[in-house]
Design a protein around this motif. Structure first.
Motif, PDB file in Angstrom:
ATOM      1  N   PHE A  12       1.035  -1.114  -0.057  1.00  0.00           N
ATOM      2  CA  PHE A  12       0.009  -0.041   0.017  1.00  0.00           C
ATOM      3  C   PHE A  12       0.841   1.285  -0.051  1.00  0.00           C
ATOM      4  CE2 PHE A  12      -1.877   3.123   3.180  1.00  0.00           C
ATOM      5  CZ  PHE A  12      -2.554   3.571   1.979  1.00  0.00           C
ATOM      6  N   GLY A  13       0.763   2.224  -0.865  1.00  0.00           N
ATOM      7  CA  GLY A  13       1.384   3.401  -0.883  1.00  0.00           C
ATOM      8  C   GLY A  13       0.588   4.569  -0.910  1.00  0.00           C
ATOM      9  N   GLU A  17       5.037   7.215   1.134  1.00  0.00           N
ATOM     10  CA  GLU A  17       5.367   5.938   2.001  1.00  0.00           C
ATOM     11  C   GLU A  17       4.644   4.563   1.440  1.00  0.00           C
ATOM     12  OE1 GLU A  17       5.713   6.780   6.375  1.00  0.00           O
ATOM     13  OE2 GLU A  17       3.906   7.930   5.798  1.00  0.00           O
ATOM     14  N   THR A  18       5.447   3.542   1.651  1.00  0.00           N
ATOM     15  CA  THR A  18       5.000   2.277   0.832  1.00  0.00           C
ATOM     16  C   THR A  18       4.976   1.301   2.322  1.00  0.00           C
ATOM     17  OG1 THR A  18       5.681   2.783  -1.249  1.00  0.00           O
ATOM     18  CG2 THR A  18       5.275   0.400  -0.472  1.00  0.00           C
ATOM     19  N   PHE A  19       3.817   0.346   2.425  1.00  0.00           N
ATOM     20  CA  PHE A  19       3.793  -0.508   3.477  1.00  0.00           C
ATOM     21  C   PHE A  19       3.406  -1.908   2.864  1.00  0.00           C
ATOM     22  CE2 PHE A  19       2.601   3.501   4.831  1.00  0.00           C
ATOM     23  CZ  PHE A  19       3.448   3.815   6.181  1.00  0.00           C
ATOM     24  N   ASP A  20       3.897  -2.892   3.397  1.00  0.00           N
ATOM     25  CA  ASP A  20       3.533  -4.356   3.382  1.00  0.00           C
ATOM     26  C   ASP A  20       2.127  -4.611   3.986  1.00  0.00           C
ATOM     27  OD1 ASP A  20       5.897  -4.948   1.650  1.00  0.00           O
ATOM     28  OD2 ASP A  20       6.968  -5.524   3.554  1.00  0.00           O
ATOM     29  N   VAL A  21       1.230  -5.088   3.326  1.00  0.00           N
ATOM     30  CA  VAL A  21       0.005  -5.310   3.584  1.00  0.00           C
ATOM     31  C   VAL A  21      -0.688  -6.707   3.199  1.00  0.00           C
ATOM     32  CG1 VAL A  21      -0.743  -2.737   3.690  1.00  0.00           C
ATOM     33  CG2 VAL A  21      -1.097  -4.152   1.783  1.00  0.00           C
ATOM     34  N   ASP A  22      -1.447  -7.131   4.102  1.00  0.00           N
ATOM     35  CA  ASP A  22      -2.509  -8.453   3.541  1.00  0.00           C
ATOM     36  C   ASP A  22      -3.702  -8.038   3.561  1.00  0.00           C
ATOM     37  OD1 ASP A  22      -0.330 -10.318   3.686  1.00  0.00           O
ATOM     38  OD2 ASP A  22      -0.595 -10.560   5.889  1.00  0.00           O
ATOM     39  N   ASP A  23      -4.475  -8.269   2.431  1.00  0.00           N
ATOM     40  CA  ASP A  23      -5.833  -7.773   1.934  1.00  0.00           C
ATOM     41  C   ASP A  23      -6.753  -9.051   2.060  1.00  0.00           C
ATOM     42  OD1 ASP A  23      -5.876  -4.528   0.630  1.00  0.00           O
ATOM     43  OD2 ASP A  23      -4.009  -5.388   0.963  1.00  0.00           O
ATOM     44  N   ASN A  24      -7.802  -8.717   2.603  1.00  0.00           N
ATOM     45  CA  ASN A  24      -8.935  -9.588   2.341  1.00  0.00           C
ATOM     46  C   ASN A  24      -9.877  -9.317   1.049  1.00  0.00           C
ATOM     47  OD1 ASN A  24      -8.464 -11.047   4.811  1.00  0.00           O
ATOM     48  ND2 ASN A  24      -9.578  -9.338   5.743  1.00  0.00           N
ATOM     49  N   VAL A  25      -9.908 -10.139   0.114  1.00  0.00           N
ATOM     50  CA  VAL A  25     -10.701 -10.000  -1.015  1.00  0.00           C
ATOM     51  C   VAL A  25     -11.659 -11.020  -0.991  1.00  0.00           C
ATOM     52  CG1 VAL A  25     -10.716 -10.185  -3.529  1.00  0.00           C
ATOM     53  CG2 VAL A  25      -8.509  -9.423  -2.457  1.00  0.00           C
ATOM     54  N   HIS A  64      -7.851   3.116  -2.361  1.00  0.00           N
ATOM     55  CA  HIS A  64      -6.344   3.001  -2.063  1.00  0.00           C
ATOM     56  C   HIS A  64      -5.950   1.852  -2.998  1.00  0.00           C
ATOM     57  CE1 HIS A  64      -6.834   4.855   2.228  1.00  0.00           C
ATOM     58  NE2 HIS A  64      -6.464   5.753   1.224  1.00  0.00           N
ATOM     59  N   ASP A  65      -4.408   2.147  -3.315  1.00  0.00           N
ATOM     60  CA  ASP A  65      -4.127   1.170  -4.308  1.00  0.00           C
ATOM     61  C   ASP A  65      -4.093  -0.203  -4.113  1.00  0.00           C
ATOM     62  OD1 ASP A  65      -1.891   1.219  -2.452  1.00  0.00           O
ATOM     63  OD2 ASP A  65      -0.213   1.985  -3.942  1.00  0.00           O
ATOM     64  N   ASP A  66      -3.780  -0.787  -2.896  1.00  0.00           N
ATOM     65  CA  ASP A  66      -3.817  -2.140  -2.448  1.00  0.00           C
ATOM     66  C   ASP A  66      -5.350  -2.445  -2.542  1.00  0.00           C
ATOM     67  OD1 ASP A  66      -4.527  -0.355  -0.028  1.00  0.00           O
ATOM     68  OD2 ASP A  66      -4.535  -2.146   1.184  1.00  0.00           O
ATOM     69  N   HIS A  67      -6.362  -2.009  -2.753  1.00  0.00           N
ATOM     70  CA  HIS A  67      -7.741  -2.284  -2.809  1.00  0.00           C
ATOM     71  C   HIS A  67      -8.107  -2.189  -4.426  1.00  0.00           C
ATOM     72  CE1 HIS A  67      -8.695  -2.793   1.439  1.00  0.00           C
ATOM     73  NE2 HIS A  67      -7.772  -1.830   1.470  1.00  0.00           N
TER      74      HIS A  67
END
Length: 202
Positions: A12-13, A17-25, A64-67
């Motif tokens: 996620f950025g 800043e950029t972070f490692d994430v686990d997403d529920n799809v 958000h880009d991770d979603h």
């Protein structure tokens, strides 16, 4: 009607800043068709979870880009329209420059799947205009990042505001039946009852 999910890892950025994430799809539906909720990190893994069923839409509850980072790829692979609240298009464009959603999410709109029409709940300001899905017919409310196990979703970044989000949660989510299961964008499930104490009264 059931709610299924797969956990996908990526980044996620925002705001430099950029972070490692686990997403529920999530995949909401039955043996024939599903509604995809969020499009995180790995389109091939999401297609595998769909397992050949017809995808009626890819719902991006927030931008958000991770979603949303595989939304365009899933649109091509499945033929499903990508749905997002129009006021979140600006932030989504960081992940998909030049690619616009096919449809709009808004308060009260329904998204049909498997003879069920889950209504959209508009939740301000994790992002400018995040949304949730009220899928209690599948025993679920999908809050993405507006409500987590342990309290409200994150604020403090661009396009967010905590007091506004808490007020929105009070009027739209906390009025739901207390045993409604809350499926979050990250981490474990919770219930409306469990999270009520963590959201201050006005």
């Amino acid at each position: 009607m059931r709610a299924e999910h797969v956990v996908l890892r990526g980044t996620f950025g925002l705001d430099g800043e950029t972070f490692d994430v686990d997403d529920n799809v999530r995949a909401i539906g039955d043996d024939d068709q599903v509604l995809g909720v969020d499009a995180a990190h790995d389109a091939v893994a999401i297609e595998r979870a769909v397992a050949g069923r017809h995808v009626t839409a890819v719902v991006c509850n927030q931008p958000h880009d991770d979603h949303v980072d595989t939304a365009a790829e899933l649109c091509v692979a499945t033929g499903a329209p990508v749905l997002l609240h129009p006021d979140d298009n600006e932030l989504r464009s960081h992940a998909h420059p030049g690619h616009k959603p096919d449809g709009k999410l808004s308060e009260g709109r329904v998204t049909a799947v498997a003879d069920v029409e889950p209504p959209v709940l508009h939740i301000l300001r994790h992002t400018r205009d995040s949304c949730c899905l009220d899928v209690r017919s599948a025993g679920a409310v999908l809050t993405t990042d507006t409500l987590f196990h342990g309290g409200p979703g994150a604020t403090g970044r661009s396009y967010s505001d905590r007091p506004t989000m808490e007020a929105s949660l009070r009027t739209r989510l906390l009025t739901l039946p207390g045993l409604a299961v809350v499926h979050t964008g990250h981490g474990q499930d919770t219930t409306v009852t469990a999270e009520r104490p963590g959201i201050p009264t006005a």
